[in-house]
Design an enzyme around this catalytic site. Structure first.
Site, PDB file in Angstrom:
ATOM      1  N   GLY A  32     -18.745  49.487 -67.366  1.00 47.57           N
ATOM      2  CA  GLY A  32     -18.413  50.420 -66.296  1.00 47.57           C
ATOM      3  C   GLY A  32     -19.110  51.545 -66.127  1.00 47.57           C
ATOM      4  O   GLY A  32     -20.317  51.882 -66.784  1.00 47.57           O
TER       5      GLY A  32
ATOM      6  N   ASP B 137     -12.153  48.401 -62.428  1.00 43.01           N
ATOM      7  CA  ASP B 137     -11.713  49.545 -61.299  1.00 43.01           C
ATOM      8  C   ASP B 137     -12.311  49.441 -60.037  1.00 43.01           C
ATOM      9  O   ASP B 137     -12.004  50.217 -59.247  1.00 43.01           O
ATOM     10  CB  ASP B 137     -12.246  50.789 -61.988  1.00 43.01           C
ATOM     11  CG  ASP B 137     -11.216  51.008 -63.258  1.00 43.01           C
ATOM     12  OD1 ASP B 137     -10.197  50.410 -63.374  1.00 43.01           O
ATOM     13  OD2 ASP B 137     -11.928  51.847 -64.261  1.00 43.01           O
TER      14      ASP B 137
ATOM     15  N   SER C 124      15.488  48.344 -50.019  1.00 39.01           N
ATOM     16  CA  SER C 124      14.493  47.985 -51.242  1.00 39.01           C
ATOM     17  C   SER C 124      12.946  48.206 -50.756  1.00 39.01           C
ATOM     18  O   SER C 124      12.534  47.926 -49.702  1.00 39.01           O
ATOM     19  CB  SER C 124      14.538  46.505 -51.890  1.00 39.01           C
ATOM     20  OG  SER C 124      13.782  45.819 -51.220  1.00 39.01           O
TER      21      SER C 124
END
Ligand code: F6P
Length: 325
Positions: free
Chosen positions: A105, A131, A219
């Site tokens: 990364g 990511d 919810s």
């Protein structure tokens, strides 16, 4: 430029599903181009400490489907020092390594950039991170698998969230980027995502309580990007204080997000980028990351790839807002 006879390959930083597929592709493409392959273990630490082994095509058999990295990985402290990089270069020379392939990364490709500038060695990067935060590539290796993993987890959390009529804050990885949170929220049909790229300055909790929870709903699921200060716990505590009528729970998914067998998309991506890396070397490219844009292989200079401002399309934020109303 002298012909490249031997490459060294390493994985560095956080592992990601598909790194093995990339190691396989680089190794086999290099051998097909009459290059020798040296495997470097434990990231840059292995280069500093000379943990280097010859690789043949058999070394990469039966790994395309495996998560993690057979080369192991590390975030090397020593390689961030001049002395560490000097040792690394000495070992490259001692092992006759002419070029380095780094799968990793942001931090790993920054390391490659500095090393390449200091010692004038050809380095090629492959974007290996869950990511998806590297610039110049639409996708990074591991991102798709992790999205799927998060989606499956949220599907399960939703069952219990519904039954108990609770708000769940589900915290996901991403370092400083919200790609995982935003897109897994869309994929899982979540009510909201709280991500670092949202620059409206508005209080994101107020926004989703105001718009995200339908009056008819008790919810809901909110995906939250990890953050030292404003992670899922922070928002749950605030709901408890400011909206005591809601029953709230937190689920931090953690490192299960990095494991598992890579998806077909990640295996294909890693394979294409691996072949592209060797192709780039034969074309005389150096100090670039191999990326994919609009389904085409592209070469991205390291300095562009590691810029920390990869844009997240506003359209994704709008889509989730529309779909959750
Ligand atoms: O960069 C990959 C990543 O998984 C990030 O999403 C996360 O912030 C970090 O690595 C976690 O690192 P570690 O495994 O060292 O805790």
């Amino acid at each position: 430029m002298p012909k490249i006879k031997t490459i060294g390959i390493l994985t560095s930083g956080g592992d990601s599903p598909g790194m093995n597929a990339a190691i396989r592709a680089v190794t086999r493409a290099a051998i097909a181009n009459d290059m020798k392959v040296k495997a470097i273990y434990r990231g840059y630490d292995g280069l500093v400490n000379n943990e280097i082994k010859d690789f043949t095509t058999e070394n990469v058999s039966n790994i395309i489907q495996r998560g993690g990295t057979i080369l192991k990985t590390a975030r090397s402290k020593e390689f961030t020092t001049e002395e560490g990089r000097r040792k690394a270069h000495d070992n490259m020379v001692a092992n006759n390594i002419d070029a380095l392939i780094v799968i990793g990364g942001n931090g790993s490709l920054t390391g490659a950039r500095i090393f390449a500038e200091e010692y004038d060695v050809p380095c090629i990067g492959l974007p290996g991170t869950i990511d998806n935060d590297l610039n110049g590539t639409d996708l990074t290796i591991g991102y798709d698998t992790t999205l799927n993993t998060i989606m499956e987890c949220v599907d399960k959390i939703r069952d219990t969230a519904n039954s108990h009529e609770r708000i769940f804050f589900v915290e996901v990885m991403g370092r400083d980027a919200g790609f995982l949170a935003q897109n897994s929220a869309i994929a899982a049909g979540a009510e909201a995502a709280i991500i670092p790229e949202d620059s409206t300055g508005a209080d994101q909790l107020e926004m989703f309580i105001g718009h995200g929870i339908r009056k008819s709903k008790k919810s809901c699921i909110v995906l939250v990007s990890e953050s030292p200060k404003c992670g899922a716990m922070y928002y749950a505590e605030r709901v408890k204080r400011e909206y005591p009528e809601y029953d709230v729970r937190v689920s931090i998914l953690g490192h299960l997000q990095r494991g598992g067998s890579p998806s077909a998309q990640d295996r294909i991506l890693a394979s294409r980028l691996g072949v592209g890396a060797i192709q780039a070397l034969t074309e005389g490219q150096r100090n670039v990351m191999i990326g994919i844009r609009n389904d085409e292989i592209v070469y991205v200079p390291f300095s562009n790839a590691v810029k920390s401002d990869k844009p997240l399309k506003k359209e994704l934020i709008n889509a989730l807002a529309v779909l959750s109303t």
